[in-house]
Structure formats: structure tokens, C-alpha cells
Design a protein around this motif. Structure first.
Motif, PDB file in Angstrom:
ATOM      1  N   ALA A   1     -14.622  -3.881  -6.109  1.00  0.00           N
ATOM      2  CA  ALA A   1     -13.455  -3.117  -6.519  1.00  0.00           C
ATOM      3  C   ALA A   1     -12.222  -3.652  -5.790  1.00  0.00           C
ATOM      4  N   PRO A   2     -11.079  -3.697  -6.469  1.00  0.00           N
ATOM      5  CA  PRO A   2      -9.868  -4.221  -5.811  1.00  0.00           C
ATOM      6  C   PRO A   2      -9.430  -3.351  -4.646  1.00  0.00           C
ATOM      7  N   GLU A   3      -9.067  -4.006  -3.567  1.00  0.00           N
ATOM      8  CA  GLU A   3      -8.538  -3.310  -2.401  1.00  0.00           C
ATOM      9  C   GLU A   3      -7.023  -3.433  -2.325  1.00  0.00           C
ATOM     10  N   VAL A   4      -6.482  -4.266  -3.204  1.00  0.00           N
ATOM     11  CA  VAL A   4      -5.060  -4.563  -3.202  1.00  0.00           C
ATOM     12  C   VAL A   4      -4.591  -4.656  -4.650  1.00  0.00           C
ATOM     13  N   ILE A   5      -3.389  -4.158  -4.921  1.00  0.00           N
ATOM     14  CA  ILE A   5      -2.695  -4.459  -6.176  1.00  0.00           C
ATOM     15  C   ILE A   5      -1.565  -5.412  -5.836  1.00  0.00           C
ATOM     16  N   PHE A   6      -1.577  -6.567  -6.469  1.00  0.00           N
ATOM     17  CA  PHE A   6      -0.597  -7.621  -6.212  1.00  0.00           C
ATOM     18  C   PHE A   6       0.362  -7.702  -7.400  1.00  0.00           C
ATOM     19  N   TRP A   7       1.595  -7.308  -7.157  1.00  0.00           N
ATOM     20  CA  TRP A   7       2.643  -7.394  -8.166  1.00  0.00           C
ATOM     21  C   TRP A   7       3.364  -8.742  -8.023  1.00  0.00           C
TER      22      TRP A   7
ATOM     23  N   VAL B   1       2.935  -5.616  -2.754  1.00  0.00           N
ATOM     24  CA  VAL B   1       1.494  -5.424  -2.577  1.00  0.00           C
ATOM     25  C   VAL B   1       1.230  -3.966  -2.213  1.00  0.00           C
ATOM     26  N   GLN B   2       0.308  -3.356  -2.942  1.00  0.00           N
ATOM     27  CA  GLN B   2      -0.163  -2.009  -2.623  1.00  0.00           C
ATOM     28  C   GLN B   2      -1.567  -2.102  -2.036  1.00  0.00           C
ATOM     29  N   PHE B   3      -1.804  -1.332  -0.992  1.00  0.00           N
ATOM     30  CA  PHE B   3      -3.108  -1.327  -0.332  1.00  0.00           C
ATOM     31  C   PHE B   3      -3.839  -0.021  -0.623  1.00  0.00           C
ATOM     32  N   TRP B   4      -5.160  -0.145  -0.758  1.00  0.00           N
ATOM     33  CA  TRP B   4      -5.985   1.029  -1.021  1.00  0.00           C
ATOM     34  C   TRP B   4      -6.071   1.905   0.218  1.00  0.00           C
ATOM     35  N   ALA B   5      -5.948   3.182  -0.014  1.00  0.00           N
ATOM     36  CA  ALA B   5      -6.145   4.170   1.047  1.00  0.00           C
ATOM     37  C   ALA B   5      -7.084   5.241   0.505  1.00  0.00           C
TER      38      ALA B   5
ATOM     39  N   GLY C   1      -5.991   6.731  -2.730  1.00  0.00           N
ATOM     40  CA  GLY C   1      -5.581   5.802  -3.788  1.00  0.00           C
ATOM     41  C   GLY C   1      -4.677   4.713  -3.234  1.00  0.00           C
ATOM     42  N   PHE C   2      -4.064   3.941  -4.144  1.00  0.00           N
ATOM     43  CA  PHE C   2      -3.185   2.869  -3.703  1.00  0.00           C
ATOM     44  C   PHE C   2      -1.864   3.436  -3.205  1.00  0.00           C
ATOM     45  N   GLY C   3      -1.426   2.922  -2.068  1.00  0.00           N
ATOM     46  CA  GLY C   3      -0.230   3.430  -1.419  1.00  0.00           C
ATOM     47  C   GLY C   3       1.042   2.790  -1.916  1.00  0.00           C
ATOM     48  N   PRO C   4       2.155   2.972  -1.197  1.00  0.00           N
ATOM     49  CA  PRO C   4       3.434   2.388  -1.584  1.00  0.00           C
ATOM     50  C   PRO C   4       3.380   0.870  -1.512  1.00  0.00           C
ATOM     51  N   ALA C   5       4.271   0.234  -2.250  1.00  0.00           N
ATOM     52  CA  ALA C   5       4.295  -1.225  -2.280  1.00  0.00           C
ATOM     53  C   ALA C   5       4.999  -1.780  -1.045  1.00  0.00           C
ATOM     54  N   VAL C   6       4.363  -2.750  -0.414  1.00  0.00           N
ATOM     55  CA  VAL C   6       4.975  -3.504   0.683  1.00  0.00           C
ATOM     56  C   VAL C   6       5.637  -4.728   0.077  1.00  0.00           C
ATOM     57  N   GLN C   7       6.900  -4.967   0.414  1.00  0.00           N
ATOM     58  CA  GLN C   7       7.641  -6.097  -0.144  1.00  0.00           C
ATOM     59  C   GLN C   7       8.018  -7.091   0.947  1.00  0.00           C
ATOM     60  N   SER C   8       8.379  -8.291   0.506  1.00  0.00           N
ATOM     61  CA  SER C   8       8.751  -9.455   1.304  1.00  0.00           C
ATOM     62  C   SER C   8       7.508 -10.133   1.865  1.00  0.00           C
TER      63      SER C   8
END
Length: 265
Positions: A2-8, A66-70, A73-80
Motif C-alpha cells: 500500500a502507498p505510504e506517500v502521495i507524490f504530486w 508529498v503527502q505522508f500516511w498517518a 490518513g494522508f496528511g498535509p502536503a510538504v513542498q519544496s
């Protein structure tokens, strides 16, 4: 898994910062899901940013994110890129390809690093893309950064920090890829040499990475595509009021190729 990260990332695969994030995720083998949004400057008529993403990061919808699984559910997006890499290292310290502190500091940490200066240099030479005159003075910041990289590559290899790629390599390769493509296309095939930019070792380094790093080989784009994506970037920044001089013969050929392709599209 299962994905642990969503990569935008950008939908076209042209953003170097998205490429860096992608390479790091692949190197770490973290299970991830990809979602895409268009880069604003290349959006088609009627196209919009993904509403799910703009709700996360704001109306500009800048990638990568990038959103990380918690637990919930997936949390806020980290940018840069820097913040994303910091978070990946915090969450997956055993998988993160940190390399040595000394190499990482020289290669990719802070504005004085090779990466920091390549970022500034890219703004300078890409802003001239498509201009009738492409002065080699735009390549001076690039020459300084690549001189330091050349010294690092001369110290060993095949990667910057030994037998395996580290985050230093993964952050520099997309920028070197664009240097190799954009500068000759708009400034002339011998522009790097004429500007005193040491690129021989960097070119060999890129070739090695293409042959030995499957993810980088898969994500590399062709030189013409990388060069031509800068036309819109440059047109927004190049001063139309600046005096134009006759381009060098090699630049005239590049301009002619571009006009022919435009007529054919």
C-alpha cells in the motif's frame, strides 16, 4: 504494498524539482502513489490545477508536493525539494541515501552549494532562451558552479560519494541534464567551451548515471524537448525592449530549427 506517500508532480514530467523527488523516492523504494497537476505556464486553454491539490497547498498549486500516511490518513502536503528530503530522512532514516555530511554540504545544502548555484545559474541562462541574442555572460554563474562540481568529480567516483548514488547525485543530475540540453540549443553547440564552462567530467557523469541508474534513465527527457519547454519560461522574462544583436551562426541554426518546427505544429 500500500502507498505510504502521495507524490504530486507535474503532468508532463518536465519539472526538475519533481524529477529530483521522484529519483529520491525510487532510490529509497518507498511505496508511493503518483498524482499529477499541470505546470501553470504550460496549461492548455480551459485546463485548471487539480482542486484536490490546490485545497492542500493554495491556488498556485506549486509542485512537487508529498503527502505522508498517518494514522488518520494522508496528511498535509510538504513542498519544496529540501523540505521533502528532510521529511523523508526523518521518517525513513535507514532508507534515505544521505551520503557523507561533507559531500552533501558541498553538493546540495545551502545557496553556496553546487546545487544552490546551479539553481541561480539556470534562471540566468534559461531566461535568454529564444532571444535573438544569447550572450555568453549569462553562463558565468554556471561556469563557477560547474568548476566546483568538476573538482568533486575529479576526486573519485563513479558517484559523488562512492560506489552508490546519494541524495547529492540525485539532486544534481536533473540540473546537469538541462544544462547539457538547453545551453547548446540556444547558445550554440560549442557554447560551454567558449564560455569556459568545464563540462567534460559532468557529461561523463551523466552518461554513467543514464547507463547505471534505471530510474534516471527512465525519467531523462530528450534534449529538444527540454530546450523547447524553456521558450514559454523565457518569453515571460526576456525583455522585448533590449537591443538585439546578430546571433552567432550556430545560434542562427538553432533559431531556424525552432521556426521550422513552429510552422510545422
Amino acid at each position: 504494498a500500500a502507498p505510504e506517500v502521495i507524490f504530486w508532480r507535474d503532468s508532463a514530467g518536465w519539472c526538475p524539482f519533481c524529477e529530483i523527488t521522484w529519483l529520491v523516492l525510487e532510490e529509497m523504494e518507498v511505496p508511493y502513489e503518483v498524482k499529477t497537476v499541470p505546470l501553470r505556464r504550460y496549461m492548455l486553454e480551459g485546463e485548471t490545477k487539480d482542486a484536490e491539490y490546490t485545497r492542500l497547498v493554495g491556488p498556485e498549486g506549486v509542485v512537487p508536493g508529498v503527502q505522508f500516511w498517518a494514522a488518520s490518513g494522508f496528511g498535509p502536503a510538504v513542498q519544496s525539494v529540501e523540505r521533502i528530503c528532510d521529511e523523508l530522512r526523518r521518517r525513513y532514516p535507514e532508507r534515505y541515501p544521505a551520503g557523507s555530511d561533507a559531500v552533501r554540504a558541498r553538493a546540495c545544502e545551502g545557496e553556496a552549494s553546487v546545487f544552490g548555484r546551479l539553481r541561480v545559474a539556470r534562471r540566468s541562462y534559461e531566461a535568454c532562451a529564444g532571444a535573438q541574442s544569447s550572450s555568453l555572460v549569462a553562463l558565468q554563474p554556471l561556469a563557477s558552479a560547474l568548476a566546483d562540481l568538476d573538482g568533486m568529480l575529479a576526486e573519485g567516483g563513479p558517484w559523488l560519494d562512492g560506489p552508490r548514488p546519494s541524495v547529492a547525485d540525485l539532486m544534481l543530475l536533473p540540473f546537469l541534464e538541462r544544462t547539457e540540453a538547453v545551453v547548446p540549443y540556444f547558445f550554440g553547440e560549442d557554447a560551454l567551451e567558449r564560455a569556459g564552462v568545464p563540462f567534460g567530467r559532468a557529461a561523463a557523469y551523466l552518461l554513467h548515471a543514464t547507463r547505471r541508474h534505471a530510474a534516471f534513465a527512465a525519467l531523462r527527457s530528450d534534449a529538444t524537448t527540454l530546450a523547447r519547454t524553456n521558450l514559454r519560461y523565457a518569453e515571460a522574462r526576456h525583455s522585448r525592449d533590449a537591443p538585439e544583436t546578430q546571433p552567432r551562426a550556430s545560434n542562427r541554426l538553432a533559431l531556424r530549427r525552432r521556426r521550422v518546427r513552429r510552422r510545422g505544429t
